[in-house]
Design an enzyme around this catalytic site. Structure first.
Site, short mmCIF file in Angstrom:
data_model
loop_
_atom_site.label_atom_id
_atom_site.label_comp_id
_atom_site.label_asym_id
_atom_site.label_seq_id
_atom_site.Cartn_x
_atom_site.Cartn_y
_atom_site.Cartn_z
N TYR A 33 0.44 -1.21 -0.09
CA TYR A 33 0.14 0.08 -0.19
C TYR A 33 0.78 1.51 -0.13
CZ TYR A 33 -3.62 -3.10 1.06
OH TYR A 33 -4.67 -4.33 1.26
N HIS A 91 -4.62 6.23 -1.41
CA HIS A 91 -5.16 5.93 -0.12
C HIS A 91 -4.12 6.21 1.00
CE1 HIS A 91 -9.05 5.37 1.31
NE2 HIS A 91 -9.14 4.15 1.59
#
Length: 192
Positions: free
Chosen positions: A14, A19
């Site tokens: 990630y 995000h």
């Protein structure tokens, strides 16, 4: 004492996704305050620093985005902090890419991290540094979009945006959200 929370998801898969801009800003704020993420508490990574004469905790919840509020709520309760002591940094689909805005309160805009924080801290009335990531292309799932990485061509504007978002968080700590909003949002308007 203040708590600055960068929202994101843990793990290398990630890193540097849309995000995770909250984590990226948290890292830069820690660097600016000469703080290191050495403490693990409240299912999060924590760094302790000082800004504007205030003790500041910088948090990166390790619960995954949808459960971020568990970490934030636990920390606020433990340190007996109010919503006025909280600053949350997050990605925002409704802001054009690389735009930074500081606000207090408001809706969650479908952001699951904010939904979780609101549920665990007793409401939405805390300072937020919104980092614009823009809308996904037509027919692309917003979840896939925010979990996507920035393009190589976006690296320079992203870095400039992260500098502004870090400054917005620092100003919110040092001046309070109301005064900081005047400076941050005026600069954002002038920038276009």
């Amino acid at each position: 004492m203040k708590l600055v929370v960068g929202l994101g998801n843990p793990g290398p898969e990630y890193a540097r996704t849309r995000h995770n801009v909250g984590f990226l800003v948290a890292d830069r704020l820690a660097l600016a305050l000469r703080a290191e993420f050495t403490l693990r508490k409240f299912a999060s990574e924590l760094a302790e620093g000082r800004a504007g004469g205030e003790r500041v905790w910088i948090m990166k919840p390790q619960t995954y985005m949808n459960h971020s509020g568990e970490s934030v709520g636990s920390a606020l309760h433990f340190w007996k902090l109010g919503l006025e002591d909280l600053v949350v940094v997050h990605d925002d689909l409704e802001l054009e890419p690389f735009r930074v805005q500081l606000k207090v309160g408001g809706g969650h805009g479908g952001h699951n991290g904010l939904k979780s924080v609101n549920a665990h801290v007793g409401g939405p009335d805390y300072a937020r540094v919104r980092v614009g990531v823009g809308r996904p292309p037509p027919r692309m799932d917003p979840a896939d979009y925010v979990l996507g990485r920035f393009a190589k061509a976006d690296e320079a504007p992203l870095e400039e945006c992260l500098v502004r978002a870090t400054e917005a968080a620092r100003l919110a700590i040092e001046l309070g959200a109301a005064k900081a909003m005047n400076q941050v949002n005026r600069r954002a308007s002038a920038a276009g």
